[in-house]
Write a protein that holds these residues in place. Sequence first.
Motif, PDB file in Angstrom:
ATOM      1  N   THR A  34       1.565  -8.590   3.410  1.00 49.51           N
ATOM      2  CA  THR A  34       1.019  -7.259   3.136  1.00 49.51           C
ATOM      3  C   THR A  34       1.857  -6.236   3.890  1.00 49.51           C
ATOM      4  N   THR A  67       0.837  -1.196   0.000  1.00 45.41           N
ATOM      5  CA  THR A  67       0.000   0.000   0.000  1.00 45.41           C
ATOM      6  C   THR A  67       0.875   1.250   0.000  1.00 45.41           C
ATOM      7  N   GLU A  79       2.795  -3.592   9.566  1.00 43.55           N
ATOM      8  CA  GLU A  79       2.451  -2.172   9.666  1.00 43.55           C
ATOM      9  C   GLU A  79       3.722  -1.406  10.023  1.00 43.55           C
ATOM     10  N   GLY A  95       7.480   2.408  -0.745  1.00 44.69           N
ATOM     11  CA  GLY A  95       6.669   1.568  -1.612  1.00 44.69           C
ATOM     12  C   GLY A  95       7.412   1.159  -2.874  1.00 44.69           C
ATOM     13  N   LEU A 132      -7.196  -5.072   4.736  1.00 49.29           N
ATOM     14  CA  LEU A 132      -5.870  -5.640   4.481  1.00 49.29           C
ATOM     15  C   LEU A 132      -5.753  -7.051   5.048  1.00 49.29           C
ATOM     16  N   LEU A 160       0.865  -9.455   8.002  1.00 51.31           N
ATOM     17  CA  LEU A 160       0.593  -8.039   7.721  1.00 51.31           C
ATOM     18  C   LEU A 160       1.600  -7.215   8.514  1.00 51.31           C
ATOM     19  N   ASP A 200       2.201  -2.199   4.863  1.00 52.23           N
ATOM     20  CA  ASP A 200       1.309  -1.038   4.936  1.00 52.23           C
ATOM     21  C   ASP A 200       1.823   0.026   5.899  1.00 52.23           C
ATOM     22  N   VAL A 254      -7.164  -1.364   7.842  1.00 46.24           N
ATOM     23  CA  VAL A 254      -6.487  -2.583   8.274  1.00 46.24           C
ATOM     24  C   VAL A 254      -7.409  -3.803   8.149  1.00 46.24           C
TER      25      VAL A 254
END
Length: 327
Positions: free
Chosen positions: A214, A148, A238, A155, A226, A236, A216, A223
């Motif tokens: 993932t 993301t 973060e 990114g 996601l 995931l 992010d 979230v």
Amino acid sequence: MARAVLFDRLGGPEVLRIEDRPVPEPGPGEVRIRVDAIGLNRAEAMFRAGTYYEQPVLPGSRIGYEAAGVVETGVEGFPEGAEISTLASFSMRDYGVYGDRVVVPVSSLVRRTVDEVTGAAVWLTHQTAYGALVERGGLRPGDTVLITAASSGVGIAAIQIANHLGAVPIAVTRTGAKRDQLLAAGAAHVVTLDSQDLVKEVRELTGGAGAALTFDPVGGPGVVDLVEATAVGGLLVEYGWVGGEPAPLPMNWDRQVTVFGYGNGSYLARDPERRRRSEHFINAGLRIGTLRPAVDRVFDDLTDIVEAHAHLESNAQVGKVVVRVRH
């Protein structure tokens, strides 16, 4: 005298100012560098605004993690004249690289083998992506990684590292305006949130499985989606909270997704072995051309710092914002 960018109150780019100060002298474990270019990061805009995880010491707060330049006061391993970059391995409450001659910890230096603009733009973005995807995520060839805020410097770095490893990067962006640029940057697929359903698109692109990993920086209510877009038993990561809103926990625990909060300083930059591996990985990618920071715009001098921060926060850029430093 030396020029330094300081701020006395929290706020927007306009709070930044330039002050002439005596040339700083390094203490034990420190080194003075001549700064030739500065790489701007979202963390610095948040620090300036008071929304970062640590607060500045006001008035007269320094700012800035990432610079490329030359050593002025030689130390073991980094003689006078050595070309270096700085890593984000210190607190901005203690040091800041927005200036023309600054003091930083010796431990924050890395040898520079590229030009100053590249050297000011590559390390924080690519170390963050490397640490999260490789060291923590164990990304492997064939894995799908959902990225993301994909047009940010981190990114773009994540897209490059995924391709470097033979993984499949799916880029997520708010609108279609940056679709072509993200495809040109190496994204295998692009999902645009204003016109596509994230979970549906990712499931279709992965044969119903979801993304193995993932990545992010936004957080907040998104979230939940996601987690749904991540594979059963997936990860995931973060690495930020740009959205600034609370993140509700998803109700679907069947997906057994692990949520990991990643901080580059504590996880990688201050861990000697992980840092060593990251330096070899990134330098190898720079040598063969698979890793290269995407630089959106280069400003001419410190006198452009307010405009540069405004551009950073416009969200119109793809990749890094860099400020050269005139001497």
